[in-house]
Design an enzyme around this catalytic site. Structure first.
Site, PDB file in Angstrom:
ATOM      1  N   ASP A   9       0.785  -1.244   0.000  1.00 28.55           N
ATOM      2  CA  ASP A   9       0.000   0.000   0.000  1.00 28.55           C
ATOM      3  C   ASP A   9       0.816   1.293   0.000  1.00 28.55           C
ATOM      4  O   ASP A   9       0.481   2.244   0.722  1.00 28.55           O
ATOM      5  CB  ASP A   9      -0.950   0.011   1.196  1.00 28.55           C
ATOM      6  N   ASP A  51      -4.873  -0.654  -1.636  1.00 28.46           N
ATOM      7  CA  ASP A  51      -6.280  -0.429  -1.332  1.00 28.46           C
ATOM      8  C   ASP A  51      -6.931   0.026  -2.634  1.00 28.46           C
ATOM      9  O   ASP A  51      -6.359   0.852  -3.365  1.00 28.46           O
ATOM     10  CB  ASP A  51      -6.419   0.678  -0.273  1.00 28.46           C
ATOM     11  N   HIS A  53     -10.751   0.888  -3.324  1.00 29.33           N
ATOM     12  CA  HIS A  53     -12.126   0.917  -2.828  1.00 29.33           C
ATOM     13  C   HIS A  53     -13.123   1.400  -3.881  1.00 29.33           C
ATOM     14  O   HIS A  53     -12.892   2.414  -4.547  1.00 29.33           O
ATOM     15  CB  HIS A  53     -12.214   1.826  -1.601  1.00 29.33           C
ATOM     16  N   HIS A  59     -16.579   1.177   6.039  1.00 23.78           N
ATOM     17  CA  HIS A  59     -15.150   1.463   6.094  1.00 23.78           C
ATOM     18  C   HIS A  59     -14.891   2.951   5.842  1.00 23.78           C
ATOM     19  O   HIS A  59     -13.939   3.514   6.374  1.00 23.78           O
ATOM     20  CB  HIS A  59     -14.424   0.620   5.043  1.00 23.78           C
ATOM     21  N   HIS A  73     -10.703   7.172   0.990  1.00 21.36           N
ATOM     22  CA  HIS A  73      -9.312   7.113   0.534  1.00 21.36           C
ATOM     23  C   HIS A  73      -9.166   6.004  -0.508  1.00 21.36           C
ATOM     24  O   HIS A  73      -9.963   5.076  -0.554  1.00 21.36           O
ATOM     25  CB  HIS A  73      -8.366   6.850   1.710  1.00 21.36           C
ATOM     26  N   LYS A  98      -7.294  -4.661  -3.044  1.00 25.52           N
ATOM     27  CA  LYS A  98      -8.154  -5.159  -1.963  1.00 25.52           C
ATOM     28  C   LYS A  98      -9.155  -4.094  -1.521  1.00 25.52           C
ATOM     29  O   LYS A  98      -8.929  -2.908  -1.705  1.00 25.52           O
ATOM     30  CB  LYS A  98      -7.302  -5.593  -0.763  1.00 25.52           C
ATOM     31  N   CYS A 173      -2.076  -2.342   7.709  1.00 23.95           N
ATOM     32  CA  CYS A 173      -2.027  -3.266   6.578  1.00 23.95           C
ATOM     33  C   CYS A 173      -0.747  -4.084   6.517  1.00 23.95           C
ATOM     34  O   CYS A 173      -0.770  -5.236   6.076  1.00 23.95           O
ATOM     35  CB  CYS A 173      -2.259  -2.508   5.280  1.00 23.95           C
TER      36      CYS A 173
END
Length: 217
Positions: A9, A51, A53, A59, A73, A98, A173
């Site tokens: 990340d 990440d 999203h 979240h 984010h 993810k 993470c």
């Protein structure tokens, strides 16, 4: 036995100027690049997690508690979700994304990104990934596919038995990825000097990893 480096990340939103910055993130991107340039011969494989999203539910929150909820984010297809421009992607073979539709801290929750949706090395810093803002829609396709490949599947298919973990954030993470790697049966080392965390004192995070079977170097 194959050995893999997992870069966790190192994204714009987790570095200074991003939506959820971790102090030292930008400098870490450059430090990891220097490390990989000097030590890539010690690894059979190098992979990165992101990440990514789309609609991660609770979240994201306008009133986050910074434990289970966070400001928006790393939205799929945006500059914030891109890897930091100081992270050299030359040696990265695969990218695992993810958290498309739920919270996800461990890289082992990530799915292999399609080849045409990852950096190629000739992209101008700050430019959008291929597909631009439409990346979110494309991401939902690979996220839901029956043939989606997870990080553990990929590592096993490349005969990896040992992993080294670096990246952001140490106490979230990075920790989750390292502990899941142990549970999946890998020999795991976290390079303390190549991580940055949210908490001022990261001793508890490193102690938890060590208790869980992670070597800290």
């Amino acid at each position: 036995m194959s050995r893999a480096l997992i870069i966790v990340d190192v994204q714009n939103d987790f570095c200074e100027g991003g939506a959820l910055p971790v102090e030292g993130g930008a400098a870490l991107a450059a430090e990891i690049s220097e490390y990989v340039d000097a030590h890539h011969g010690q690894f059979d494989h190098v992979v990165a997690t992101q990440d990514w999203h789309i609609e991660p539910g609770a979240h994201f929150s306008e009133q986050p508690d910074f434990v289970d909820s966070w400001p928006p984010h790393c939205v799929a297809g945006t500059r914030g979700a891109e890897l930091h421009p100081d992270l050299d992607t030359e040696y990265i073979q695969a990218y695992f994304r993810k958290g498309q539709f739920t919270a996800a801290y461990s890289g082992f929750e990530g799915l292999l990104a399609p080849d045409d949706a990852v950096p190629t090395g000739d992209r101008a810093p700050g430019s959008l990934p291929i597909g631009g803002a439409a990346g979110a829609a494309a991401s939902s396709d690979f996220a839901a596919g029956e043939d989606a490949i997870g990080l553990d599947d990929w590592l096993q298919s490349h005969d990896v038995e040992e992993v080294v973990v670096v990246g952001i954030a140490t106490d979230h993470c990075v920790k989750a990825t390292a502990l899941d790697a142990v549970q999946a049966g890998y020999s795991v080392t976290v390079l303390r000097g190549l991580t940055v965390g949210i908490a001022e004192d990261l001793d508890d995070a490193f102690a938890e990893m060590e208790f869980g079977g992670v070597d800290i170097a």
